[in-house]
Write an enzyme that holds these catalytic residues in place. Structure first.
Site: not given
Lengths: 121, 549
Positions: B92, B151, B407, B497-498
């Protein structure tokens, strides 16, 4: 007078040695603490989570070298400060790099001092 | 130095660096290429080198006063700051900024655990405190409170909360932003504010009544750029006495509807922890005929998939339930869950899992040979930070010379219903097939219920070395594909959401009600509280006026 001077020199020499020993002990203990704070989550001993036989970093080293190199960093004889700095500051494979605000260069030197002390045991 | 801040001369930048050094000390300003390497996003999804979101420098204050001094310098030289807590929000963005050339404001040195209260169940921490630091602090003192960890658990409660991270225990605690109770922030003008009861001098309820009086702006600091959060209160879960889990399976594809409704009922009564959905039919995906049925264009056909399930003597869906409380209350809740589900779904089967006194022993934490094969990860259900998720990353015995690094994907917010799941399966799978991408979506894909009141439906890709196509062209294909998927998802009312900085504008673009009135409102606030646009421009899709043109 001369005996007094020799005694003083001997005393200072012992004192400096003890200081050095103390500093080394502190440094090693500091290295172990930093390693435990930042590294053991991945490179520690024991089982990994959820059925993994080792923690992720330990397991990655075990797999990469097919078990021919000790998977715990502190048990390896080829881990020197240059290698540690290169990997920590650049990251390696899945391992991200770590910043100076997390572990300073001095912290890294202390970690290697702890590695060396473990290897000497 | 390889990169300069936008619209800043080298001379001005050098002057700014000297001023930063005066504020925080020479040793805590980083500007050499070597020093800045760890400020890159190690798992960056950005396809092309010239677009990489590199910092021009990093500054690491030790306290609020130093943060204020840094902000003053940034305003003077109009240099964008990008605050990070522990910088571990990899995939992110990690420690890398939204805008190339920003100065990263590294808050890692602000790492005080100010209070952990085990009678009133809260903590007050600074941004540099990691989950592991807080966990160790609690364990060393034998305090009877739990964290709810993401996690991997190497990040910080403050950073994870500000990006609306999630966890895996009881509903309220899983939503980390909901469990945020009061924060302190340095604004762009250098002012320091405390939200809620923190604004009332002498109050001892800052972490217990988050609203205070009047509007509560705390939420604006999440995925936003209105200030630099320097302290945060978080609610902690009192350590329960007992943990129990159980597995529910239901036979038919159409049973997913009543199953989801049953779980919603139990979840919203706070009788269960994080429910983990799955499908036993995944065991058949190696069968070419079944795989064709599960990846059929237009979505799975219930009759056909039910036939495969019947012939293999497998049920179609499963959900793992977990219970926290006393031994007797967890047993009663498990019995009640069976009653609720049996009433709605004929043929539902129930397998009791484990029943364990808390805290679990190290052996119990590592135990994986339960009464059924579990999807749950034991540490995170017990609030223990770790890197359990790494079992899906790194090297594997079968592929020792390769590794998955991270990911990259979508997590679309969906209603908690079977209808939405079936629709998303079809829309995502067909769109990805059109884009020639394999995001692993098929007729067995399900949402995760990390947020108590919504599903997150994911389509993900591996990034990194090994088999992943990490070439610029390969990454660009995935990045472009994800942006196309975002648009398709938005057309169905599903938003992210992000998102990593590279995707934040594309995500923001989907939230378009009334000609983007929410975004315009956010921009109005941004211009008012940060007229020079120095705080994380672009974060959350909010750009200052000078960047909007």
């Amino acid at each position: 007078m001369r005996i007094g001077r020799i005694t003083s020199i001997l005393f200072l020499s012992v004192w400096f040695n003890q200081m050095a020993w103390g500093q080394d002990d502190n440094r090693i203990a500091h290295g172990k603490r930093v390693f435990e704070r930042y590294c053991t989550l991945c490179h520690g001993e024991g089982l990994g989570a959820d059925g993994a036989p080792m923690l992720p970093g330990t397991h990655a080293i075990y797999i990469k070298y097919r078990g021919e190199v000790p998977p715990l960093l502190q048990h390896r004889s080829d881990v020197n400060i240059e290698l540690v700095k290169t990997v920590v500051r650049n990251g390696l494979a899945s391992m991200p790099p770590f910043r100076q605000t997390e572990v300073t260069d001095s912290d890294l030197e202390a970690i290697v001092a702890w590695f060396d002390s473990v290897a000497d045991e | 130095m390889a990169v300069l801040p936008p619209n800043t001369s080298e001379a001005d930048f050098n002057n700014a660096l000297q001023a930063f050094a005066a504020a925080v000390g020479d040793e805590w300003v980083f500007s050499s290429d070597e020093d800045l390497k760890p400020f890159r996003d190690h798992y960056s999804p950005v396809p092309l080198e010239e677009d990489e979101l590199l910092a021009s420098a990093a500054v690491a204050p030790a306290n609020v006063e130093e943060v204020q001094a840094v902000v003053k310098v940034a305003n003077q030289y109009l240099i964008p700051l990008y605050p990070i807590s522990t910088g571990k929000n990899f995939a992110y963005g990690g420690p890398a900024p939204n805008v190339r050339g920003s100065v990263v404001l590294d808050l890692k040195r602000m790492d005080r655990i100010i209070e952990v209260n085990e009678e009133r169940n809260f903590a007050l921490v600074e941004p540099g405190v990691s989950y592991m630091d807080l966990y160790t602090y609690i364990q060393e003192r034998g305090l009877k409170v739990w964290l709810d960890c993401p996690d991997p658990g190497w990040g910080s409660p403050v950073g994870n909360t500000l990006d609306r991270g999630i966890g895996y225990t009881l509903g309220f605690y899983r939503d980390h932003n909901a469990a945020q109770y009061g924060l302190e922030a340095v604004l762009a003008n250098g002012d320091v504010i405390r939200t809620g009861m923190g604004a009332l001098p002498g109050s001892d309820t800052w972490q217990e009544y988050k609203y205070g009086f009047g509007p509560d702006p705390a939420g604006m600091f999440s995925q936003g750029n209105y200030g630099i959060v320097t302290k945060m209160g978080i609610r902690l879960m009192p350590q329960p006495a007992h943990y129990r889990n159980g597995l529910v399976t239901v036979p038919l594809r159409e049973d997913l509807g009543p199953l989801v409704n049953s779980i919603n009922y139990l979840n919203d009564l706070n009788m269960i922890g994080d429910p983990w959905y799955g499908s036993p039919l995944r065991a058949l995906l190696d069968n070419a005929d079944f795989r064709a049925a599960a990846t059929r264009r237009g979505g799975g056909i219930a009759e056909e998939l039910n036939r495969f399930a019947r012939e293999a003597n497998l049920h179609s869906w499963q959900v793992e339930l977990q219970f926290y409380g006393s031994e007797r209350t967890t047993e009663a809740n498990w019995e009640y869950a069976q009653e609720v589900i049996s009433d709605r779904i004929p043929g539902a089967r129930f397998t009791a899992g484990e029943s364990l006194a808390i805290p679990l022993t190290p052996e119990q934490l590592h135990e994986t040979t339960g009464p059924y094969s579990s999807n749950m990860r034991r540490n995170i259900t017990q609030g223990v930070p770790g890197l359990g998720i790494w079992k899906n990353l790194g090297r594997t015995q079968s592929l020792p010379d390769t590794w998955a690094q991270g990911h990259l994907g979508l997590f679309a917010v969906l209603p908690r219903s079977a209808e939405s799941i079936f629709e998303a399966q079809q829309v995502f799978a067909d769109t990805m097939a059109d884009l020639n991408l394999d995001g692993g979506i098929n007729a067995l894909s399900l949402g995760v219920n990390w947020y108590q009141y919504a599903f997150l439906f994911s389509a993900g890709f591996s990034t990194g070395g090994g088999n992943a196509d990490n070439s610029p062209a390969g990454k660009k294909k995935i990045a472009d594909g994800l942006k196309a998927l975002l648009v398709v998802a938005g057309e169905h009312g599903w938003g992210e959401y992000r998102a990593a900085p590279y995707f934040q504008d594309a995500v923001s673009e989907q939230y378009s009600f009334n000609d983007y009135s929410l975004r315009r409102f956010n921009e109005t606030i941004k211009d008012a509280v940060d007229p020079n646009g120095i705080l994380a421009p672009g974060r959350g899709g909010i750009w200052p006026g000078k960047s909007r043109g």
